[in-house]
Design a protein around this motif. Sequence first.
Motif, short mmCIF file in Angstrom:
data_model
loop_
_atom_site.label_atom_id
_atom_site.label_comp_id
_atom_site.label_asym_id
_atom_site.label_seq_id
_atom_site.Cartn_x
_atom_site.Cartn_y
_atom_site.Cartn_z
N GLY A 145 3.77 -17.08 17.48
CA GLY A 145 3.43 -15.73 17.92
C GLY A 145 3.23 -14.76 16.78
N THR A 146 3.08 -15.27 15.55
CA THR A 146 2.95 -14.46 14.34
C THR A 146 1.49 -14.40 13.90
OG1 THR A 146 5.15 -15.19 13.66
CG2 THR A 146 3.75 -14.22 11.95
N VAL A 147 1.04 -13.23 13.47
CA VAL A 147 -0.30 -13.10 12.89
C VAL A 147 -0.27 -13.75 11.51
CG1 VAL A 147 -2.05 -11.51 12.04
CG2 VAL A 147 -0.83 -10.99 14.16
N PRO A 148 -1.04 -14.83 11.29
CA PRO A 148 -1.04 -15.46 9.97
C PRO A 148 -1.65 -14.53 8.94
CG PRO A 148 -2.05 -16.89 11.63
CD PRO A 148 -1.92 -15.52 12.24
N TYR A 149 -1.15 -14.59 7.74
CA TYR A 149 -1.74 -13.75 6.69
C TYR A 149 -2.15 -14.63 5.51
CZ TYR A 149 2.87 -14.07 4.44
OH TYR A 149 4.03 -14.53 3.87
N THR A 150 -3.11 -14.12 4.75
CA THR A 150 -3.57 -14.79 3.54
C THR A 150 -3.18 -13.94 2.34
OG1 THR A 150 -5.72 -13.69 3.61
CG2 THR A 150 -5.52 -15.81 4.76
N GLU A 151 -3.12 -14.59 1.21
CA GLU A 151 -2.86 -13.85 -0.02
C GLU A 151 -4.16 -13.23 -0.52
OE1 GLU A 151 0.08 -13.22 -1.16
OE2 GLU A 151 1.15 -14.55 0.19
N GLY A 157 -7.51 8.31 4.00
CA GLY A 157 -7.59 9.67 3.47
C GLY A 157 -6.85 9.91 2.18
N PHE A 158 -6.12 8.93 1.64
CA PHE A 158 -5.41 9.16 0.38
C PHE A 158 -6.39 9.12 -0.79
CE2 PHE A 158 -1.87 8.00 3.12
CZ PHE A 158 -0.91 8.92 2.72
N GLU A 159 -6.26 10.08 -1.68
CA GLU A 159 -7.17 10.23 -2.82
C GLU A 159 -6.69 9.42 -4.03
OE1 GLU A 159 -8.51 14.72 -2.69
OE2 GLU A 159 -6.46 14.51 -1.92
N PHE A 160 -5.56 9.82 -4.59
CA PHE A 160 -4.98 9.06 -5.71
C PHE A 160 -4.40 7.77 -5.15
CE2 PHE A 160 -1.42 7.74 -8.29
CZ PHE A 160 -1.94 7.78 -9.58
N TRP A 161 -4.60 6.65 -5.88
CA TRP A 161 -4.20 5.35 -5.35
C TRP A 161 -3.72 4.43 -6.46
CZ3 TRP A 161 -3.83 3.66 -0.36
CH2 TRP A 161 -3.70 2.29 -0.14
N ASN A 162 -2.47 4.04 -6.39
CA ASN A 162 -1.92 2.95 -7.22
C ASN A 162 -1.21 2.02 -6.25
OD1 ASN A 162 -0.93 4.28 -10.50
ND2 ASN A 162 -2.92 3.87 -9.64
N GLY A 163 -1.96 1.39 -5.36
CA GLY A 163 -1.35 0.70 -4.24
C GLY A 163 -1.61 -0.79 -4.19
N ASN A 164 -0.80 -1.47 -3.37
CA ASN A 164 -1.02 -2.87 -3.05
C ASN A 164 -0.80 -3.05 -1.55
OD1 ASN A 164 1.86 -3.93 -2.41
ND2 ASN A 164 2.14 -2.92 -4.38
N GLU A 165 -1.45 -4.05 -0.96
CA GLU A 165 -1.28 -4.28 0.47
C GLU A 165 0.16 -4.73 0.74
OE1 GLU A 165 -1.98 -5.09 4.63
OE2 GLU A 165 -2.43 -3.57 3.16
N CYS A 166 0.59 -5.83 0.13
CA CYS A 166 1.97 -6.28 0.32
C CYS A 166 2.27 -7.39 -0.67
CB CYS A 166 2.18 -6.79 1.74
SG CYS A 166 3.86 -7.40 2.05
N ARG A 222 -2.82 -10.08 1.74
CA ARG A 222 -1.74 -9.30 1.13
C ARG A 222 -1.97 -8.94 -0.34
NH1 ARG A 222 4.19 -10.92 3.60
NH2 ARG A 222 3.72 -10.26 5.73
N LEU A 223 -2.78 -9.71 -1.04
CA LEU A 223 -3.02 -9.39 -2.45
C LEU A 223 -4.40 -8.79 -2.68
CD1 LEU A 223 -1.38 -12.47 -4.25
CD2 LEU A 223 -0.34 -10.30 -3.58
N GLN A 224 -5.11 -8.50 -1.60
CA GLN A 224 -6.47 -8.00 -1.73
C GLN A 224 -6.50 -6.48 -1.89
OE1 GLN A 224 -8.74 -10.43 -2.13
NE2 GLN A 224 -6.90 -11.67 -1.86
N ASN A 225 -7.60 -6.01 -2.48
CA ASN A 225 -7.77 -4.57 -2.67
C ASN A 225 -8.01 -3.88 -1.34
OD1 ASN A 225 -8.21 -2.09 -3.92
ND2 ASN A 225 -10.35 -2.52 -4.38
N VAL A 226 -7.41 -2.71 -1.20
CA VAL A 226 -7.78 -1.80 -0.11
C VAL A 226 -8.77 -0.83 -0.74
CG1 VAL A 226 -6.96 -0.13 1.58
CG2 VAL A 226 -5.47 -2.04 0.89
N PRO A 227 -10.07 -1.01 -0.47
CA PRO A 227 -11.08 -0.25 -1.24
C PRO A 227 -11.07 1.23 -0.92
CG PRO A 227 -12.11 -1.44 0.56
CD PRO A 227 -10.67 -1.88 0.54
N PRO A 228 -11.58 2.04 -1.83
CA PRO A 228 -11.69 3.48 -1.56
C PRO A 228 -12.50 3.70 -0.29
CG PRO A 228 -12.17 3.01 -3.86
CD PRO A 228 -12.08 1.68 -3.17
N GLY A 229 -12.12 4.74 0.45
CA GLY A 229 -12.82 5.02 1.70
C GLY A 229 -11.87 5.04 2.87
N GLU A 230 -12.42 4.79 4.05
CA GLU A 230 -11.65 5.02 5.27
C GLU A 230 -10.44 4.10 5.41
OE1 GLU A 230 -14.67 2.37 8.09
OE2 GLU A 230 -14.47 4.51 8.40
#
Length: 493
Positions: free
Chosen positions: A487-493, A165-174, A153-161
Amino acid sequence: MLHYLKKHSRPFLSWHLLLVGLLVLNTSCNDAKKKDTAVTAVTTPTKKPNILILLTDQWRAQATGYAGDPNVKTPNLDRLASESINFTNAVSGTPVCTPFRAALLTGQLPLTTGVFMNDVQLNPDALSMAEIFSEYDYHTGYIGKWHLDGHGRLQNVPPGERRQGFEFWNGNECTHNYNHSVYYDNDNPERKIWEQYDTFDQTDAALHYINDRKAIEDPFLMIVSYGTPHGPYHTAPKSYRDRFNPEDIKLRPNVPEKSQKRAKKELSGYYAHITAIDDMIGKITQQLKDDGQWDNTIILFTSDHGDLLGSHGELKKQQPYDESIRVPMLLKLPANKKIAPSINKTVVNSEDILPTLLGLTDIAIPSTIEGTDFSPNILNNEELDNAALIRSIQPFGSWNRNRGGREYRGLRTPRYTYTRDLNGPWLLFDNQEDPYQETNLIGNEKYATIQSELDTQLTQRLKTNKDEFLPGPEYVKKWGYTVDKTGTVPYTE
């Protein structure tokens, strides 16, 4: 265009290009015939409209001033509603974060994408909103919560696929730490923190983006994805929290006595987040007007799902009650469409948003899209007495099986909500006669015909969608997800 065709070869693009070629050829021939004409009419093509999607997290449809909530004032949204089409029966078909976002970006159903729970990844090869619009000269941008990458949830979503397709990016996973909120800035892999309450800083980023685009000919598609009013509820700035005393909160009649104290406390913080967002929406709409972009911008305001907040004695989302599935949806159209503001009772679902936006911008709809294009109805000021599919494919998280979670499939029409679980008919509400859904009509003789008709319609819709309505673990196994004992997908930070 060649890169796009290589990745997403679709018949609609081939026909589109052929049609464009024929039109150019026809125009050239006509120009040759008119060579000696004294006066030639010259037309300037109309610039395609900008598209701004204001997406919030866990904002139920009932919680605005224009919807009649007695506790909160939303003057900026009320003003936007007065200039928009207000879809009062908009729903989140799978009312939880990640599935809604996947449907928004692809126009596809959750059993097509495999995105029916949180913290799983949307296939990077999926044909997305940003990719489609970019091929029609739209610049695309994304600000805020993404929740489609599944890599932490705190990791970068790197540029690319993986950014679809979004070009400008000021994002976070969650993240739900709104006062110490992580984000990543375009191509910079370094983790950053918004300096203020993130709703404020994300708005400022949107204002800069809009201002930077005002002198550029190409239109933009921008999603501003706020993390609020999702909990934790009491983390808005103090000046907003101080406006709401829990003791003064007026509850919906369907909040049982045992849930009322907690509901009042949580709602006071929920409304504080809402009020802050409303102020930010006011800033964004004013910027568009100041920059001269208002008349040529489509604005869609909505949420990924609602929040029960004590109604029916329940919390959060996933369940088929209106507080969970119904979301606000305002659609402000460009001035040249000449469509008067209105209230529209057509039921619009998550996967319908993308094809409808494509229809409104005269862009051909790819064959991959499964949602409905409502643009003809919008442009003709029509309401439909239709039905949207609602579902829980695998209960998890805050509504796992230990907390009463179950699989269901159902229909939401302008008047009725009907669902069945794996054991058969489960819930039937007449939302016109019982707007707070306090009386389950399953087995009621007066509604036997309605129940039968809705059940038949649901069976046909599931058959059309090739949905076998299996137990959730069957789908978890099919898609290869790892889940914990709830039944929940565990997530990491």
